[in-house]
Design a protein around this motif. Structure first.
Motif, PDB file in Angstrom:
ATOM      1  N   HIS A 128     -98.268 -36.866  24.624  1.00  0.00           N
ATOM      2  CA  HIS A 128     -97.616 -37.340  25.582  1.00  0.00           C
ATOM      3  C   HIS A 128     -96.456 -38.338  25.150  1.00  0.00           C
ATOM      4  CE1 HIS A 128    -100.468 -40.289  24.399  1.00  0.00           C
ATOM      5  NE2 HIS A 128     -99.763 -41.193  24.662  1.00  0.00           N
ATOM      6  N   PRO A 129     -95.281 -38.645  25.814  1.00  0.00           N
ATOM      7  CA  PRO A 129     -94.115 -39.185  25.389  1.00  0.00           C
ATOM      8  C   PRO A 129     -94.078 -40.601  25.660  1.00  0.00           C
ATOM      9  CG  PRO A 129     -93.551 -38.254  27.426  1.00  0.00           C
ATOM     10  CD  PRO A 129     -95.009 -37.918  27.266  1.00  0.00           C
ATOM     11  N   HIS A 130     -93.217 -41.307  25.097  1.00  0.00           N
ATOM     12  CA  HIS A 130     -92.901 -42.884  25.079  1.00  0.00           C
ATOM     13  C   HIS A 130     -91.352 -43.141  25.012  1.00  0.00           C
ATOM     14  CE1 HIS A 130     -97.170 -43.936  26.269  1.00  0.00           C
ATOM     15  NE2 HIS A 130     -97.332 -43.772  24.879  1.00  0.00           N
ATOM     16  N   ARG A 131     -91.008 -44.218  25.641  1.00  0.00           N
ATOM     17  CA  ARG A 131     -89.329 -44.593  25.402  1.00  0.00           C
ATOM     18  C   ARG A 131     -89.370 -45.998  25.751  1.00  0.00           C
ATOM     19  NH1 ARG A 131     -84.113 -41.527  27.348  1.00  0.00           N
ATOM     20  NH2 ARG A 131     -84.391 -40.499  25.171  1.00  0.00           N
ATOM     21  N   GLY A 132     -88.816 -46.822  24.797  1.00  0.00           N
ATOM     22  CA  GLY A 132     -88.185 -48.039  25.270  1.00  0.00           C
ATOM     23  C   GLY A 132     -89.206 -49.390  25.137  1.00  0.00           C
ATOM     24  N   PHE A 133     -90.413 -49.073  24.646  1.00  0.00           N
ATOM     25  CA  PHE A 133     -91.231 -50.192  24.219  1.00  0.00           C
ATOM     26  C   PHE A 133     -92.134 -49.952  22.937  1.00  0.00           C
ATOM     27  CE2 PHE A 133     -93.365 -47.102  26.831  1.00  0.00           C
ATOM     28  CZ  PHE A 133     -94.919 -47.159  26.413  1.00  0.00           C
ATOM     29  N   GLU A 134     -92.694 -50.768  22.690  1.00  0.00           N
ATOM     30  CA  GLU A 134     -93.978 -50.501  21.499  1.00  0.00           C
ATOM     31  C   GLU A 134     -95.424 -50.524  22.119  1.00  0.00           C
ATOM     32  OE1 GLU A 134     -92.138 -52.758  17.774  1.00  0.00           O
ATOM     33  OE2 GLU A 134     -92.285 -54.136  19.439  1.00  0.00           O
ATOM     34  N   THR A 177     -93.549 -48.291  17.413  1.00  0.00           N
ATOM     35  CA  THR A 177     -92.061 -48.578  18.100  1.00  0.00           C
ATOM     36  C   THR A 177     -91.602 -47.196  18.615  1.00  0.00           C
ATOM     37  OG1 THR A 177     -91.651 -50.442  16.848  1.00  0.00           O
ATOM     38  CG2 THR A 177     -89.779 -49.413  17.863  1.00  0.00           C
ATOM     39  N   ALA A 178     -91.867 -47.095  20.117  1.00  0.00           N
ATOM     40  CA  ALA A 178     -91.406 -45.726  20.574  1.00  0.00           C
ATOM     41  C   ALA A 178     -89.991 -45.677  20.529  1.00  0.00           C
ATOM     42  CB  ALA A 178     -92.091 -45.802  21.947  1.00  0.00           C
ATOM     43  N   GLY A 179     -89.186 -46.685  20.812  1.00  0.00           N
ATOM     44  CA  GLY A 179     -87.815 -46.707  20.720  1.00  0.00           C
ATOM     45  C   GLY A 179     -87.171 -45.742  21.448  1.00  0.00           C
ATOM     46  N   ALA A 180     -86.279 -44.763  20.908  1.00  0.00           N
ATOM     47  CA  ALA A 180     -85.693 -43.970  21.844  1.00  0.00           C
ATOM     48  C   ALA A 180     -86.546 -42.668  22.438  1.00  0.00           C
ATOM     49  CB  ALA A 180     -84.310 -43.366  20.817  1.00  0.00           C
ATOM     50  N   GLY A 181     -87.393 -42.588  21.659  1.00  0.00           N
ATOM     51  CA  GLY A 181     -88.402 -41.599  22.271  1.00  0.00           C
ATOM     52  C   GLY A 181     -89.126 -40.913  21.292  1.00  0.00           C
ATOM     53  N   ILE A 182     -90.558 -40.682  21.688  1.00  0.00           N
ATOM     54  CA  ILE A 182     -91.473 -40.089  20.661  1.00  0.00           C
ATOM     55  C   ILE A 182     -92.644 -39.452  21.495  1.00  0.00           C
ATOM     56  CG2 ILE A 182     -92.825 -41.717  20.440  1.00  0.00           C
ATOM     57  CD1 ILE A 182     -93.339 -41.444  17.482  1.00  0.00           C
ATOM     58  N   LEU A 183     -92.969 -38.454  21.001  1.00  0.00           N
ATOM     59  CA  LEU A 183     -94.354 -37.766  21.447  1.00  0.00           C
ATOM     60  C   LEU A 183     -95.312 -38.008  20.536  1.00  0.00           C
ATOM     61  CD1 LEU A 183     -92.931 -34.029  22.535  1.00  0.00           C
ATOM     62  CD2 LEU A 183     -93.049 -35.983  23.905  1.00  0.00           C
ATOM     63  N   ASP A 224     -82.529 -53.228  21.839  1.00  0.00           N
ATOM     64  CA  ASP A 224     -83.515 -52.338  20.824  1.00  0.00           C
ATOM     65  C   ASP A 224     -84.216 -51.137  21.493  1.00  0.00           C
ATOM     66  OD1 ASP A 224     -83.425 -53.923  18.597  1.00  0.00           O
ATOM     67  OD2 ASP A 224     -84.596 -55.213  19.570  1.00  0.00           O
ATOM     68  N   LYS A 225     -84.161 -50.908  22.779  1.00  0.00           N
ATOM     69  CA  LYS A 225     -84.738 -49.715  23.358  1.00  0.00           C
ATOM     70  C   LYS A 225     -84.655 -48.328  23.055  1.00  0.00           C
ATOM     71  CE  LYS A 225     -85.869 -51.843  27.838  1.00  0.00           C
ATOM     72  NZ  LYS A 225     -87.266 -51.505  27.848  1.00  0.00           N
ATOM     73  N   LEU A 226     -83.309 -47.886  22.420  1.00  0.00           N
ATOM     74  CA  LEU A 226     -83.093 -46.884  21.992  1.00  0.00           C
ATOM     75  C   LEU A 226     -83.082 -46.789  20.366  1.00  0.00           C
ATOM     76  CD1 LEU A 226     -80.340 -45.267  24.388  1.00  0.00           C
ATOM     77  CD2 LEU A 226     -82.904 -45.193  24.151  1.00  0.00           C
ATOM     78  N   LYS A 227     -83.856 -47.680  19.616  1.00  0.00           N
ATOM     79  CA  LYS A 227     -84.152 -47.657  18.199  1.00  0.00           C
ATOM     80  C   LYS A 227     -84.749 -46.570  17.817  1.00  0.00           C
ATOM     81  CE  LYS A 227     -84.902 -51.451  15.866  1.00  0.00           C
ATOM     82  NZ  LYS A 227     -83.560 -51.579  15.200  1.00  0.00           N
ATOM     83  N   PRO A 228     -84.591 -45.993  16.411  1.00  0.00           N
ATOM     84  CA  PRO A 228     -85.490 -45.066  15.970  1.00  0.00           C
ATOM     85  C   PRO A 228     -86.841 -45.261  15.996  1.00  0.00           C
ATOM     86  CG  PRO A 228     -83.480 -45.357  14.471  1.00  0.00           C
ATOM     87  CD  PRO A 228     -83.587 -46.470  15.659  1.00  0.00           C
ATOM     88  N   PRO A 229     -87.818 -44.438  16.455  1.00  0.00           N
ATOM     89  CA  PRO A 229     -89.230 -44.528  16.455  1.00  0.00           C
ATOM     90  C   PRO A 229     -89.779 -45.039  14.968  1.00  0.00           C
ATOM     91  CG  PRO A 229     -88.635 -42.393  17.653  1.00  0.00           C
ATOM     92  CD  PRO A 229     -87.306 -43.061  16.789  1.00  0.00           C
TER      93      PRO A 229
END
Length: 326
Positions: free
Chosen positions: A81-87, A118-124, A153-158
Motif C-alpha cells: 500500500h502507498p503513503h504520502r505526506g506524513f510519517e 517518513t513517507a514524504g513524497a511517496g512510498i509503497l 516537509d511533505k514531499l521530502k524523500p522517503p
C-alpha cells in the motif's frame, strides 16, 4: 506484558517532578477506542476515534494492533500500500513484523523495537509477520501512529529510522514507582532516540498499582494519554480511565496519572499507557486513505501519481502492489 522491562527501577535515572506551582493539565475528554480490522484482517483499536483533528494536531491516526494470541496459521499483515505526506511510527511491544518498501528498505522489528518511516513524497510498503511466526502462531501487540508533516516537509524523500529496544531511553518516575520508555522527544531533560520533523514526544509508561506519575510536559505541546491496559486515574481531578480509553488533556506544563491500587489479575503490572504530545502544525489537513496533504487537489494528485506508478514500485521479488489501506 511489555517487551522492555527493568527488574530494579532504582538503577534508572529519574524524571524530576514538575516544578512547584506547575499547572496540571485538566482532562478535556475521555473517549473509547472502537475495534476494527486492518490490512489482511488483524484486529485493531482506533485510539483517536471521535477526537477532532485540531485537538490531535500534529497527530493524525493511532491504532493499537492486538493484543492477540494467534494460533498457527493465523498471523496476518498488510498487502502492499502507498503513503504520502506524513510519517508512520510502528512500535512493537510483543511479536515480530517485517517491513519492505518499494525502494528496497525495511527490516524486522520485534519486542520493543520501533520503525519510524517518513513517507514524504511517496512510498509503497508492506508489513507482514515472518513465515516462521505464521507457522507457529504467537502473541502480537503493538501500535502504529501517524504523525503529520508540515507543508515544507511533505514531499521530502522517503526515509527510515530503525530504533532498537536497546536504544529506548529508560527512566523511572520521581518516586521510583513507574517505568518510562522514551521513544522520541524530551521528558524532564531526558531524550529518546527518535528524530522527528515535527517537535513531539512519545512515551510508553507502566505505573505500578497504587503509584502516581507526575510528569513535566512542554506547554507548547498537546497531551494525549491512551490506556492499553489497567485501571487508573488522570488529571488534577483524577478522572477514572481504563483499558482502551484515550484522555485528551488541556493546557498546562505537567500531567498526572495514577494506577488504581487494585488491578484485575491480567493487569497485575499496573497501568500501561502511551503518552503523546507534539507542537501543533496548524495547517489545513486534507486526508483520504493513505495520503495526508494540505489540500484536496494535493490528495487527488497523490492518487493520480500512485495509479500512474510515480510513487515507486514494489521490488520484483517481494510481491505486487495495488492495494490501499485506510
Amino acid at each position: 506484558m511489555p517487551a522492555v522491562t527493568v527488574p530494579d527501577l532504582t538503577v534508572l535515572p529519574r524524571v524530576p517532578a514538575p516544578a512547584p506551582g506547575a499547572q496540571q493539565r485538566p482532562v478535556r475528554s475521555i473517549t473509547n477506542a472502537p475495534g476494527g480490522l486492518e490490512g489482511e484482517g488483524f484486529p485493531v483499536k482506533r485510539a483517536f476515534a471521535g477526537v477532532d483533528l485540531r485537538d490531535l494536531d500534529p497527530f493524525i491516526h493511532l491504532d493499537e494492533m492486538g493484543e492477540v494470541e494467534y494460533a498457527p496459521g493465523e498471523p496476518k499483515g498488510t498487502p502492499w500500500h502507498p503513503h504520502r505526506g506524513f510519517e508512520t511510527v510502528t512500535y512493537i511491544i510483543d511479536g515480530i513484523f517485517d517491513h519492505h518498501d518499494s525502494f528496497g528498505g525495511g527490516g524486522t522489528i520485534t519486542n520493543g523495537d520501533t520503525q519510524w518511516m517518513t513517507a514524504g513524497a511517496g512510498i509503497l510498503h508492506i508489513e507482514a509477520p515472518p513465515e516462521h511466526l505464521v507457522v507457529s502462531g504467537g502473541l502480537f501487540h503493538g501500535f502504529q501512529l501517524w504523525v503529520n508533516l508540515p507543508r515544507v516537509d511533505k514531499l521530502k524523500p522517503p526515509a527510515y529510522q530503525d530504533l532498537r529496544s536497546s536504544e529506548v531511553r529508560l527512566l523511572s518516575s520521581a518516586d521510583g514507582g513507574s517505568l518510562l520508555r522514551v521513544i522520541a522527544g524530551e521528558v524532564g531533560g531526558q531524550v529518546g532516540p527518535g528524530s522527528t520533523h515535527t517537535p513531539m514526544a512519545m512515551v510508553h509508561a507502566t505505573i505500578a498499582p497504587g503509584g502516581t506519575l507526575d510528569l513535566p510536559w512542554r506547554p507548547d505541546f498537546n497531551a494525549l494519554v491512551y490506556v492499553m491496559s489497567g485501571d487508573g486515574f488522570v488529571g488534577p481531578g483524577q478522572a477514572p480511565v481504563g483499558t482502551g480509553q484515550l484522555a485528551l488533556l488541556g493546557r498546562g506544563d505537567a500531567l498526572r496519572l495514577s494506577a488504581a491500587p487494585t488491578q484485575q489479575a491480567r493487569y497485575a503490572a499496573g497501568l500501561d499507557v502511551v503518552i503523546l504530545g507534539g507542537r501543533p502544525i496548524r495547517e489545513p489537513v486534507a486526508w483520504a486513505g493513505p495520503f495526508v496533504m494540505n489540500t484536496k487537489a494535493e490528495v487527488i494528485q497523490a492518487f493520480e501519481d500512485y495509479q500512474a506508478g510515480r510513487l515507486g514500485k514494489p521490488m520484483p521479488h517481494a510481491g505486487q502492489g495495488g492495494t490501499l489501506d485506510a
